[in-house]
Scaffold this motif. Structure first.
Motif, PDB file in Angstrom:
ATOM      1  N   ASN A 159       4.284 -15.486  -2.214  1.00  0.00           N
ATOM      2  CA  ASN A 159       5.592 -14.763  -2.649  1.00  0.00           C
ATOM      3  C   ASN A 159       5.259 -13.628  -3.936  1.00  0.00           C
ATOM      4  OD1 ASN A 159       7.208 -15.590  -0.445  1.00  0.00           O
ATOM      5  ND2 ASN A 159       7.663 -17.489  -1.792  1.00  0.00           N
ATOM      6  N   GLY A 160       4.088 -13.339  -4.158  1.00  0.00           N
ATOM      7  CA  GLY A 160       3.607 -12.581  -5.170  1.00  0.00           C
ATOM      8  C   GLY A 160       3.426 -13.289  -6.284  1.00  0.00           C
ATOM      9  N   THR A 161       3.394 -14.475  -6.229  1.00  0.00           N
ATOM     10  CA  THR A 161       3.208 -15.283  -7.647  1.00  0.00           C
ATOM     11  C   THR A 161       1.657 -15.464  -7.916  1.00  0.00           C
ATOM     12  OG1 THR A 161       3.223 -17.591  -6.600  1.00  0.00           O
ATOM     13  CG2 THR A 161       5.600 -16.457  -7.210  1.00  0.00           C
ATOM     14  N   GLY A 162       1.061 -15.650  -6.941  1.00  0.00           N
ATOM     15  CA  GLY A 162      -0.421 -15.866  -7.150  1.00  0.00           C
ATOM     16  C   GLY A 162      -0.843 -17.268  -6.993  1.00  0.00           C
ATOM     17  N   ALA A 163       0.021 -18.144  -6.885  1.00  0.00           N
ATOM     18  CA  ALA A 163      -0.346 -19.541  -6.825  1.00  0.00           C
ATOM     19  C   ALA A 163      -0.050 -20.127  -5.589  1.00  0.00           C
ATOM     20  CB  ALA A 163       0.531 -20.325  -7.826  1.00  0.00           C
ATOM     21  N   GLU A 164      -0.779 -21.115  -5.114  1.00  0.00           N
ATOM     22  CA  GLU A 164      -0.580 -21.682  -3.768  1.00  0.00           C
ATOM     23  C   GLU A 164       0.534 -22.255  -3.667  1.00  0.00           C
ATOM     24  OE1 GLU A 164      -2.306 -22.252  -0.325  1.00  0.00           O
ATOM     25  OE2 GLU A 164      -3.709 -21.883  -1.786  1.00  0.00           O
ATOM     26  N   GLY A 165       1.385 -22.090  -2.613  1.00  0.00           N
ATOM     27  CA  GLY A 165       2.646 -22.571  -2.131  1.00  0.00           C
ATOM     28  C   GLY A 165       3.695 -22.009  -3.100  1.00  0.00           C
ATOM     29  N   GLY A 166       3.245 -20.862  -3.861  1.00  0.00           N
ATOM     30  CA  GLY A 166       4.591 -20.072  -4.531  1.00  0.00           C
ATOM     31  C   GLY A 166       4.494 -20.655  -5.926  1.00  0.00           C
ATOM     32  N   ALA A 167       3.935 -21.772  -6.347  1.00  0.00           N
ATOM     33  CA  ALA A 167       4.173 -22.604  -7.457  1.00  0.00           C
ATOM     34  C   ALA A 167       4.168 -21.580  -8.780  1.00  0.00           C
ATOM     35  CB  ALA A 167       3.138 -23.683  -7.617  1.00  0.00           C
ATOM     36  N   GLU A 168       5.057 -21.870  -9.635  1.00  0.00           N
ATOM     37  CA  GLU A 168       5.092 -21.014 -10.987  1.00  0.00           C
ATOM     38  C   GLU A 168       3.624 -21.277 -11.749  1.00  0.00           C
ATOM     39  OE1 GLU A 168       7.164 -18.870 -12.001  1.00  0.00           O
ATOM     40  OE2 GLU A 168       8.149 -18.909 -10.199  1.00  0.00           O
ATOM     41  N   PRO A 169       3.118 -20.419 -12.521  1.00  0.00           N
ATOM     42  CA  PRO A 169       1.922 -20.353 -13.220  1.00  0.00           C
ATOM     43  C   PRO A 169       2.244 -21.213 -14.513  1.00  0.00           C
ATOM     44  CG  PRO A 169       2.314 -18.290 -12.824  1.00  0.00           C
ATOM     45  CD  PRO A 169       3.591 -18.819 -12.191  1.00  0.00           C
ATOM     46  N   VAL A 170       1.356 -21.761 -15.126  1.00  0.00           N
ATOM     47  CA  VAL A 170       1.626 -22.613 -16.407  1.00  0.00           C
ATOM     48  C   VAL A 170       1.104 -21.865 -17.514  1.00  0.00           C
ATOM     49  CG1 VAL A 170       1.313 -24.609 -15.253  1.00  0.00           C
ATOM     50  CG2 VAL A 170      -0.685 -23.680 -16.249  1.00  0.00           C
ATOM     51  N   THR A 171       1.688 -22.265 -18.792  1.00  0.00           N
ATOM     52  CA  THR A 171       1.342 -21.568 -20.079  1.00  0.00           C
ATOM     53  C   THR A 171      -0.144 -21.784 -20.199  1.00  0.00           C
ATOM     54  OG1 THR A 171       3.486 -21.828 -20.906  1.00  0.00           O
ATOM     55  CG2 THR A 171       1.761 -21.359 -22.568  1.00  0.00           C
ATOM     56  N   CYS A 172      -0.869 -20.924 -20.724  1.00  0.00           N
ATOM     57  CA  CYS A 172      -2.294 -20.822 -20.990  1.00  0.00           C
ATOM     58  C   CYS A 172      -2.644 -21.710 -22.175  1.00  0.00           C
ATOM     59  CB  CYS A 172      -2.748 -19.451 -21.523  1.00  0.00           C
ATOM     60  SG  CYS A 172      -4.561 -19.317 -22.037  1.00  0.00           S
ATOM     61  N   PRO A 173      -3.445 -22.917 -22.256  1.00  0.00           N
ATOM     62  CA  PRO A 173      -3.618 -23.677 -23.149  1.00  0.00           C
ATOM     63  C   PRO A 173      -4.567 -23.020 -24.538  1.00  0.00           C
ATOM     64  CG  PRO A 173      -5.096 -24.086 -21.619  1.00  0.00           C
ATOM     65  CD  PRO A 173      -4.200 -23.082 -21.163  1.00  0.00           C
ATOM     66  N   THR A 174      -4.969 -22.015 -24.173  1.00  0.00           N
ATOM     67  CA  THR A 174      -5.939 -21.125 -25.261  1.00  0.00           C
ATOM     68  C   THR A 174      -5.187 -20.599 -26.246  1.00  0.00           C
ATOM     69  OG1 THR A 174      -7.754 -21.177 -23.679  1.00  0.00           O
ATOM     70  CG2 THR A 174      -7.922 -20.104 -25.792  1.00  0.00           C
ATOM     71  N   CYS A 175      -4.197 -19.792 -25.763  1.00  0.00           N
ATOM     72  CA  CYS A 175      -3.310 -18.772 -26.521  1.00  0.00           C
ATOM     73  C   CYS A 175      -1.897 -19.309 -26.713  1.00  0.00           C
ATOM     74  CB  CYS A 175      -3.535 -17.746 -26.199  1.00  0.00           C
ATOM     75  SG  CYS A 175      -2.712 -17.173 -24.537  1.00  0.00           S
ATOM     76  N   SER A 176      -1.492 -20.318 -26.060  1.00  0.00           N
ATOM     77  CA  SER A 176      -0.272 -20.866 -26.022  1.00  0.00           C
ATOM     78  C   SER A 176       0.975 -19.927 -25.671  1.00  0.00           C
ATOM     79  CB  SER A 176       0.170 -21.580 -27.625  1.00  0.00           C
ATOM     80  OG  SER A 176      -0.632 -22.413 -27.903  1.00  0.00           O
ATOM     81  N   GLY A 177       0.440 -19.108 -24.762  1.00  0.00           N
ATOM     82  CA  GLY A 177       1.092 -18.072 -24.141  1.00  0.00           C
ATOM     83  C   GLY A 177       1.406 -16.834 -24.575  1.00  0.00           C
ATOM     84  N   MET A 178       0.672 -16.716 -25.794  1.00  0.00           N
ATOM     85  CA  MET A 178       0.502 -15.502 -26.673  1.00  0.00           C
ATOM     86  C   MET A 178      -0.159 -14.301 -26.166  1.00  0.00           C
ATOM     87  SD  MET A 178       2.423 -16.297 -29.362  1.00  0.00           S
ATOM     88  CE  MET A 178       2.135 -14.993 -30.627  1.00  0.00           C
ATOM     89  N   GLY A 179      -1.071 -14.708 -25.284  1.00  0.00           N
ATOM     90  CA  GLY A 179      -2.037 -13.542 -24.623  1.00  0.00           C
ATOM     91  C   GLY A 179      -2.877 -13.247 -25.667  1.00  0.00           C
ATOM     92  N   LYS A 180      -2.841 -13.703 -26.878  1.00  0.00           N
ATOM     93  CA  LYS A 180      -3.949 -13.104 -27.875  1.00  0.00           C
ATOM     94  C   LYS A 180      -4.549 -14.385 -28.697  1.00  0.00           C
ATOM     95  CE  LYS A 180      -2.196  -8.471 -28.495  1.00  0.00           C
ATOM     96  NZ  LYS A 180      -1.713  -7.350 -29.431  1.00  0.00           N
TER      97      LYS A 180
END
Length: 383
Positions: A159-180
């Protein structure tokens, strides 16, 4: 050696506001940075002095203590320092001060500050361009055309999520979701795109087997496109949301169709007007008569040729041109005469033409006018 007044160091008045203090420090930081002053041995010391002044004046508690007691407020453990350290000790204070203005100095170059919020995992799909060639007849009448567009479409498995079974992605542990991520390099705090999530801020733990975690697949798609009557070369038609699918559930881009109208064997177009060059015989041009000409709608029109017509003469057929793309009016069609000189003459035809030429009087007004001007020119040159 006594220390300089902090306000004087930053070039601001004692009653300066927080914004004025910050602007003063920005100016000094640019002016005194050691990288810009390699020929000044005192630049680094002056740079640190400006940092020390800003570290105190940016903090309301420290500023109040400094305004009341001066430099003595931070000596001998006197209250007011507030953070358990001397304002001039270590590089940590510089990083704290400089990071406050880092985004102002370099924010545009680095793509702006994160603002304390995670970047959206979804990204809008790219816009697509499709070049469509149509005939002049199709541009005249308009048409419904089916086109095939190679593009990216949303993955139906996840369904366009990119995750198996349509699961929601998780926050990146490296940047804590900042992207930087930020890294300390000497005096500088450098901000870079997170290498773990590539700046998305979120990660897919179990990528979809079909799309590999992208949330979209490469596929050809057929679309039915309505081409309105009156389109010209360069006309752009926008189909909203028909472009490339967004990454990981993001919105789709747009599809832009650029029209290219092919040249026609009979008609030449100029905006909404059409031009048709029609050859006529010397006899028809001389005596006059009627000719039948084609029109772009597939019909025929009769045109009367006046006697004595010359090559290049134009006659207008109103409303027989192209429809206007915006409005209900149509252009005109112009018939341009091209008088033909006879070729492959027989002996009898040549004889008749010579007889005509012998008795011709005032039959060639342009010829007579031209050579009269030539004679006048030559006479003037002699004199």
């Amino acid at each position: 050696m006594s220390k300089r007044d902090y306000y004087e160091t930053l070039g601001v008045s004692k009653g300066a506001s927080a914004d004025e203090i910050k602007k003063g420090y920005r100016k000094k930081a640019k002016e005194l940075h050691p990288d810009r002053n390699s020929d000044n041995p005192n630049a680094e010391a002056q740079f640190k002095e400006a940092n020390e002044a800003y570290d105190v004046l940016k903090d309301p508690e420290k500023k109040a203590a400094y305004d009341r007691y001066g430099h003595a407020a931070f000596e001998n453990g006197m209250g007011g320092a507030g953070r358990g350290h001397h304002p001039g000790q270590g590089n940590g204070d510089f990083a704290s001060a400089f990071s406050d203005v880092f985004d102002d100095l370099f924010g545009d170059f680095m793509g702006g500050r994160a603002g304390g919020q995670a970047r959206s995992r979804a990204q809008r799909g790219s816009d697509l361009r499709y070049n469509l060639r149509v005939s002049l007849e199709e541009a005249f009448s308009g048409l419904q055309k089916t086109i095939t567009v190679p593009t990216s479409v949303g993955c139906g498995t996840c369904n366009g999520t990119g995750a198996e079974g349509g699961a929601e992605p998780v926050t990146c542990p490296t940047c804590s979701g900042m992207g930087k991520v930020r890294a300390q390099q000497g005096f500088f705090t450098v901000e870079r795109t997170c290498p773990t999530c590539s700046g998305v801020g979120q990660m897919v733990k179990n990528p979809c087997a079909d799309c590999g975690g992208a949330g979209r697949l490469e596929k050809e798609r057929s679309l039915s496109v309505n081409i309105p009557a009156g389109v010209e070369t360069g006309t752009r038609i926008r189909l909203s949301g028909e472009g490339e699918a967004g990454l990981r559930g993001g919105p789709s881009g747009d599809l832009y169709i650029f029209i290219d109208v092919q040249e026609h064997a009979l008609f030449e177009r100029d905006g909404v007007n059409l031009y048709c060059r029609v050859p006529v015989s010397m006899v028809s041009a001389s005596l006059g008569g009627d000719i039948e000409v084609p029109t772009i709608d597939g019909g025929r029109s009769r045109v009367k040729i006046p006697s004595g017509s010359q090559s290049g003469r134009q006659m207008r057929l109103r409303g027989k041109g192209m429809p206007s793309l915006r409005g209900n009016q149509s252009g005109d069609m112009f018939i341009e005469l091209a008088v033909e000189t006879p070729v492959n003459l027989t002996s009898r035809q040549k004889e008749l033409l010579r007889e005509f030429d012998d008795i011709a009087v005032d039959n060639n007004p342009q010829n007579d006018s031209f050579f009269n001007k030539v004679k006048t020119f030559w006479d003037s040159m002699k004199s």
